[in-house]
Design a protein around this motif. Structure first.
Motif, PDB file in Angstrom:
ATOM      1  N   GLY A  34      42.291  40.306  37.461  1.00 54.98           N
ATOM      2  CA  GLY A  34      41.483  41.250  37.292  1.00 54.98           C
ATOM      3  C   GLY A  34      39.900  42.021  37.744  1.00 54.98           C
ATOM      4  N   SER A  35      40.674  42.055  39.395  1.00 53.91           N
ATOM      5  CA  SER A  35      39.724  41.916  40.799  1.00 53.91           C
ATOM      6  C   SER A  35      39.544  43.396  40.688  1.00 53.91           C
ATOM      7  CB  SER A  35      39.395  41.145  41.391  1.00 53.91           C
ATOM      8  OG  SER A  35      41.007  41.693  42.577  1.00 53.91           O
ATOM      9  N   LYS A  39      40.325  44.448  34.016  1.00 52.63           N
ATOM     10  CA  LYS A  39      39.688  43.351  33.864  1.00 52.63           C
ATOM     11  C   LYS A  39      40.268  42.192  33.090  1.00 52.63           C
ATOM     12  CE  LYS A  39      36.222  45.074  36.684  1.00 52.63           C
ATOM     13  NZ  LYS A  39      36.668  45.310  38.077  1.00 52.63           N
ATOM     14  N   CYS A  52      40.360  41.248  26.356  1.00 52.10           N
ATOM     15  CA  CYS A  52      40.981  41.315  27.356  1.00 52.10           C
ATOM     16  C   CYS A  52      40.484  39.762  27.998  1.00 52.10           C
ATOM     17  CB  CYS A  52      39.038  41.550  27.766  1.00 52.10           C
ATOM     18  SG  CYS A  52      39.319  41.709  29.901  1.00 52.10           S
ATOM     19  N   GLU A  54      40.557  36.165  29.690  1.00 53.20           N
ATOM     20  CA  GLU A  54      40.311  35.341  30.964  1.00 53.20           C
ATOM     21  C   GLU A  54      40.179  34.453  30.254  1.00 53.20           C
ATOM     22  OE1 GLU A  54      37.786  35.152  34.163  1.00 53.20           O
ATOM     23  OE2 GLU A  54      38.739  37.295  33.462  1.00 53.20           O
ATOM     24  N   LYS A  81      30.755  37.203  30.808  1.00 48.53           N
ATOM     25  CA  LYS A  81      31.343  37.900  32.190  1.00 48.53           C
ATOM     26  C   LYS A  81      32.581  38.616  30.855  1.00 48.53           C
ATOM     27  CE  LYS A  81      34.858  37.464  36.072  1.00 48.53           C
ATOM     28  NZ  LYS A  81      35.754  36.309  36.770  1.00 48.53           N
ATOM     29  N   GLN A  85      33.771  42.349  30.526  1.00 44.66           N
ATOM     30  CA  GLN A  85      34.454  43.134  31.113  1.00 44.66           C
ATOM     31  C   GLN A  85      35.453  43.884  29.796  1.00 44.66           C
ATOM     32  OE1 GLN A  85      36.581  40.015  32.740  1.00 44.66           O
ATOM     33  NE2 GLN A  85      35.978  40.588  35.171  1.00 44.66           N
ATOM     34  N   ASP A  88      34.121  47.268  28.873  1.00 41.88           N
ATOM     35  CA  ASP A  88      34.527  48.162  30.424  1.00 41.88           C
ATOM     36  C   ASP A  88      35.461  48.523  30.092  1.00 41.88           C
ATOM     37  OD1 ASP A  88      32.007  47.796  31.542  1.00 41.88           O
ATOM     38  OD2 ASP A  88      32.660  46.940  33.223  1.00 41.88           O
TER      39      ASP A  88
END
Length: 163
Positions: A34-35, A39, A52, A54, A81, A85, A88
């Protein structure tokens, strides 16, 4: 002693195994975790992912009363966060987390329809419940077919059809 990076990779692999088994889809770690332009920590390979995802595995999730008083609270930081993400990426945020010796939890923006044992944090827009219960009881579409999101291309090429 296990480094935090090794612990994170191990946690992502555990969730890949769980999600692959429960969904029948081919889950993988996101390249660069995800960098880069894509993401999140996990994705379904070769598909347009609706979430997304995480993954967090910490000694203490700090999922407690400090969520109201401290912006350094782990859960607050993680949720903030993944929400950013997901925006985005034009996806929904999905946080899967646990603390040492605990169970896996999921935080989602979707109110559970088939299961009533959940917590709702209205000011964060998050519904939290046990991951196993969510996967078993809720009907979740994980992808939107074979259309693959490519954020590195011009935006008109990767906007969703209904946008």
């Amino acid at each position: 002693m296990v480094s935090s990076r090794q612990k994170g990779i191990r946690a992502e692999r555990q969730i890949i195994e769980i999600l692959s088994r429960e969904t029948g889809l081919h889950w993988e770690q996101t390249p660069g975790s995800g960098s880069g332009k894509v993401k999140g920590d996990l994705r379904v390979h070769g598909k347009h992912n609706l979430f997304c995802v995480e993954v967090k595995f910490y000694r203490d999730t700090e999922f407690n009363s400090k969520i109201f008083t401290s912006k350094t609270n782990n859960f607050y930081k993680w949720w903030s966060k993944v929400v950013r993400q997901a925006q985005d990426m034009k996806q929904e945020p999905l946080l899967i987390f646990k603390e040492n010796y605990g169970k896996w939890y999921v935080a989602t923006v979707r109110q559970p329809e088939n299961y009533k044992r959940y917590m709702h944090i209205a000011w964060l827009g998050a519904y939290i419940l046990l991951l196993d219960d969510w996967l078993e009881k809720e009907e979740v579409n994980w992808t939107n077919g074979d259309y693959i999101l490519r954020p590195w291309e011009p935006s008109s090429d990767w906007e969703l059809a209904d946008s």
